[in-house]
Design a protein around this motif. Structure first.
Motif, PDB file in Angstrom:
ATOM      1  N   GLU A   1      19.939  58.328  11.621  1.00  0.00           N
ATOM      2  CA  GLU A   1      21.390  58.198  11.638  1.00  0.00           C
ATOM      3  C   GLU A   1      21.903  57.240  10.556  1.00  0.00           C
ATOM      4  O   GLU A   1      22.914  57.508   9.897  1.00  0.00           O
ATOM      5  N   LEU A   2      21.192  56.118  10.372  1.00  0.00           N
ATOM      6  CA  LEU A   2      21.676  55.069   9.473  1.00  0.00           C
ATOM      7  C   LEU A   2      20.700  54.735   8.346  1.00  0.00           C
ATOM      8  O   LEU A   2      20.973  53.830   7.546  1.00  0.00           O
ATOM      9  N   GLY A   3      19.590  55.436   8.292  1.00  0.00           N
ATOM     10  CA  GLY A   3      18.640  55.241   7.209  1.00  0.00           C
ATOM     11  C   GLY A   3      17.899  53.915   7.276  1.00  0.00           C
ATOM     12  O   GLY A   3      17.892  53.223   8.301  1.00  0.00           O
ATOM     13  N   MET A   4      17.303  53.547   6.152  1.00  0.00           N
ATOM     14  CA  MET A   4      16.552  52.299   6.079  1.00  0.00           C
ATOM     15  C   MET A   4      17.442  51.097   6.371  1.00  0.00           C
ATOM     16  O   MET A   4      17.000  50.106   6.952  1.00  0.00           O
ATOM     17  N   VAL A   5      18.701  51.191   5.976  1.00  0.00           N
ATOM     18  CA  VAL A   5      19.636  50.089   6.224  1.00  0.00           C
ATOM     19  C   VAL A   5      19.749  49.806   7.717  1.00  0.00           C
ATOM     20  O   VAL A   5      19.702  48.654   8.161  1.00  0.00           O
ATOM     21  N   GLY A   6      19.889  50.865   8.509  1.00  0.00           N
ATOM     22  CA  GLY A   6      19.989  50.702   9.962  1.00  0.00           C
ATOM     23  C   GLY A   6      18.723  50.136  10.561  1.00  0.00           C
ATOM     24  O   GLY A   6      18.768  49.296  11.474  1.00  0.00           O
ATOM     25  N   CYS A   7      17.558  50.580  10.054  1.00  0.00           N
ATOM     26  CA  CYS A   7      16.274  50.078  10.563  1.00  0.00           C
ATOM     27  C   CYS A   7      16.083  48.608  10.228  1.00  0.00           C
ATOM     28  O   CYS A   7      15.593  47.830  11.050  1.00  0.00           O
ATOM     29  N   ILE A   8      16.460  48.226   9.016  1.00  0.00           N
ATOM     30  CA  ILE A   8      16.339  46.821   8.619  1.00  0.00           C
ATOM     31  C   ILE A   8      17.216  45.937   9.496  1.00  0.00           C
ATOM     32  O   ILE A   8      16.822  44.832   9.892  1.00  0.00           O
ATOM     33  N   LEU A   9      18.410  46.433   9.840  1.00  0.00           N
ATOM     34  CA  LEU A   9      19.300  45.671  10.716  1.00  0.00           C
ATOM     35  C   LEU A   9      18.664  45.459  12.086  1.00  0.00           C
ATOM     36  O   LEU A   9      18.762  44.368  12.667  1.00  0.00           O
ATOM     37  N   VAL A  10      17.995  46.481  12.609  1.00  0.00           N
ATOM     38  CA  VAL A  10      17.295  46.350  13.891  1.00  0.00           C
ATOM     39  C   VAL A  10      16.236  45.258  13.806  1.00  0.00           C
ATOM     40  O   VAL A  10      16.146  44.375  14.672  1.00  0.00           O
ATOM     41  N   VAL A  11      15.427  45.323  12.757  1.00  0.00           N
ATOM     42  CA  VAL A  11      14.351  44.334  12.582  1.00  0.00           C
ATOM     43  C   VAL A  11      14.931  42.924  12.443  1.00  0.00           C
ATOM     44  O   VAL A  11      14.400  41.959  13.017  1.00  0.00           O
ATOM     45  N   LEU A  12      16.022  42.792  11.717  1.00  0.00           N
ATOM     46  CA  LEU A  12      16.651  41.481  11.533  1.00  0.00           C
ATOM     47  C   LEU A  12      17.168  40.920  12.862  1.00  0.00           C
ATOM     48  O   LEU A  12      16.971  39.729  13.159  1.00  0.00           O
ATOM     49  N   LEU A  13      17.823  41.759  13.656  1.00  0.00           N
ATOM     50  CA  LEU A  13      18.350  41.300  14.940  1.00  0.00           C
ATOM     51  C   LEU A  13      17.223  40.841  15.862  1.00  0.00           C
ATOM     52  O   LEU A  13      17.311  39.781  16.500  1.00  0.00           O
ATOM     53  N   LEU A  14      16.155  41.632  15.932  1.00  0.00           N
ATOM     54  CA  LEU A  14      15.027  41.256  16.779  1.00  0.00           C
ATOM     55  C   LEU A  14      14.343  39.997  16.258  1.00  0.00           C
ATOM     56  O   LEU A  14      13.896  39.147  17.042  1.00  0.00           O
ATOM     57  N   THR A  15      14.260  39.863  14.939  1.00  0.00           N
ATOM     58  CA  THR A  15      13.657  38.668  14.355  1.00  0.00           C
ATOM     59  C   THR A  15      14.456  37.421  14.695  1.00  0.00           C
ATOM     60  O   THR A  15      13.888  36.364  15.008  1.00  0.00           O
ATOM     61  N   VAL A  16      15.787  37.539  14.639  1.00  0.00           N
ATOM     62  CA  VAL A  16      16.649  36.405  14.994  1.00  0.00           C
ATOM     63  C   VAL A  16      16.414  36.005  16.447  1.00  0.00           C
ATOM     64  O   VAL A  16      16.316  34.806  16.781  1.00  0.00           O
ATOM     65  N   ILE A  17      16.325  36.986  17.337  1.00  0.00           N
ATOM     66  CA  ILE A  17      16.083  36.703  18.756  1.00  0.00           C
ATOM     67  C   ILE A  17      14.743  35.999  18.941  1.00  0.00           C
ATOM     68  O   ILE A  17      14.642  34.987  19.659  1.00  0.00           O
ATOM     69  N   ILE A  18      13.713  36.512  18.293  1.00  0.00           N
ATOM     70  CA  ILE A  18      12.377  35.924  18.422  1.00  0.00           C
ATOM     71  C   ILE A  18      12.355  34.494  17.883  1.00  0.00           C
ATOM     72  O   ILE A  18      11.836  33.575  18.534  1.00  0.00           O
ATOM     73  N   LEU A  19      12.921  34.303  16.693  1.00  0.00           N
ATOM     74  CA  LEU A  19      12.920  32.970  16.084  1.00  0.00           C
ATOM     75  C   LEU A  19      13.739  31.981  16.910  1.00  0.00           C
ATOM     76  O   LEU A  19      13.401  30.789  16.980  1.00  0.00           O
ATOM     77  N   ARG A  20      14.811  32.465  17.527  1.00  0.00           N
ATOM     78  CA  ARG A  20      15.613  31.581  18.382  1.00  0.00           C
ATOM     79  C   ARG A  20      14.787  31.113  19.577  1.00  0.00           C
ATOM     80  O   ARG A  20      14.817  29.929  19.940  1.00  0.00           O
ATOM     81  N   CYS A  21      14.039  32.033  20.191  1.00  0.00           N
ATOM     82  CA  CYS A  21      13.172  31.669  21.321  1.00  0.00           C
ATOM     83  C   CYS A  21      12.110  30.661  20.883  1.00  0.00           C
ATOM     84  O   CYS A  21      11.832  29.680  21.587  1.00  0.00           O
TER      85      CYS A  21
END
Length: 383
Positions: free
Chosen positions: A282-302
């Motif tokens: 639906e959103l290409g590599m850009v959309g996938c990178i955004l998913v990875v970034l959001l999850l990374t932020v959550i993990i790093l915050r924990c």
């Protein structure tokens, strides 16, 4: 009171991720329904949003409620885990991942369904396991010799019981593997000596042939080997069918996604375990990178909250939650790109699934509660 205590940044990132995932679930389900699948996209969104609000409520409660109070009730929590597994024995139904043929389903008896509502107990068990494990490890560190044989046996015994029950009762290798990753991560952060890891892996290596030959079923063996042994599914229409469709879907999205009405594939499971592929389409590599970034932020915050905590118990809670999100994301994305077996792992906050959504928010509530606690200027990460 809540806004004074809560990690609002963590909550906001989780909500953004959940809303992002919900939109993608709707789009994936709409495409599947258009291709003839018996699916109601609106109903899926309602379930997902309702689960998100329940999860936010759990986040609020666990932020305000001190995790120590839960840890002190470890006997009750242990009983809840056992009851959930017993409920699976009595009421459990098989997990249908949406593979092309009935014989190609995972066979996981990992769901309890009543009146059309499905609950996956293993999602709840993972969060409870983190609390109980953190309590046990903290007690052993403070009152016993952490690296003594007896202490290591106690910690390993607790893990083996939960891991074994999940595998035996539900055949859910996915959830069992996440429990394994949580256990190893918490052991490492606790400060257990590396030679115990070497001994453990040696024992595991010796036990693998026994487990492989006497406990795993044929379909489980084939599913684990399918990504690496081409002869198991040379044409890609059996065990590797979903993975093959997922890779085609991801490739079709390219950089920014396909144009509306030009979706290349609409295989079942795109809204659950393979939501990452649907996002890529639906959103290409850009959309996938955004998913990875959001999850990374959550993990790093924990991880950050855990590092700055002043107590072993709090630190272990945070790292247990961080490891759960990390390994679920790695395995799920690996499933979508064909480098890990398809073992029924959801992508946290993004895949369709009420149980996963609620328990992920609850786990983040535990981390949020840790953040509020006052810390001294000088502290030790593990002591």
């Amino acid at each position: 009171m809540f806004f004074d205590r809560a990690d609002i940044f963590l909550l906001c990132v989780c909500i953004v991720s959940a809303l992002y995932g919900t939109v993608m679930v709707y789009k994936a389900a709409t495409g599947m329904a258009a291709s003839g699948a018996d699916m109601n996209p609106t109903k899926l969104v309602i379930v997902q949003v309702f689960s998100m609000f329940l999860g936010i409520a759990a986040f609020v409660v666990l932020t305000v409620l001190d995790a120590d109070l839960l840890g002190d009730q470890w006997k009750i929590l242990s009983a809840i885990n056992v009851l959930l597994l017993v409920a699976l024995v009595i009421f459990g139904v098989e997990d249908n991942t949406g593979n092309k043929s009935v014989e190609d389903n995972t066979g996981n008896k990992s769901w309890i369904r009543f009146a059309g509502i499905g609950i996956q107990p293993s999602e709840v068990i993972k969060v409870i396991y983190i609390i109980i494990c953190a309590k046990q490890m903290t007690w052993l560190k403070e009152y016993r010799d952490l690296n003594s044989f007896l202490s290591v046996v106690q910690m390993a015994g607790h893990f083996v019981i939960i891991f074994g029950l999940i595998v035996v009762v539900s055949s859910d290798l996915g959830s069992a593997s996440i429990i394994f990753c949580i256990f190893l991560s918490m052991l490492f952060m606790l400060g257990v000596r590396l030679y115990w890891f070497a001994i453990g892996f040696a024992a595991l290596s010796a036990a693998v042939p026994l487990l492989w030959n006497h406990f795993l079923k044929t379909y489980q063996k084939e599913r684990l080997l399918a990504p690496y042994v081409p002869s198991i599914d040379p044409d890609g229409y059996g065990k590797n069918w979903q993975t093959a469709q997922s890779k085609l879907t991801l490739a079709s999205g390219r950089l920014t996604g396909v144009e509306p009405g030009h979706r290349s594939t609409n295989f079942t499971g795109k809204h659950t375990d393979f939501i990452f592929a649907a996002i890529g389409e639906e959103l290409g590599m850009v959309g996938c990178i955004l998913v990875v970034l959001l999850l990374t932020v959550i993990i790093l915050r924990c991880v950050k909250v855990g590092i700055h905590s002043s107590r072993t118990f709090d630190m272990l809670i945070c790292f247990g939650v961080a490891s759960a999100v990390t390994f679920q994301a790695l395995i799920n994305i690996g499933m979508c790109i064909g480098i890990t077996p398809v073992i029924g792992i959801t992508l946290p906050f993004f895949s369709y699934g009420g149980s996963s959504m609620m328990t992920m928010f609850a786990a983040m509530g535990l981390v949020s509660g840790v953040k509020f606690k006052l810390k001294p200027k000088l502290f030790s990460l593990v002591g």
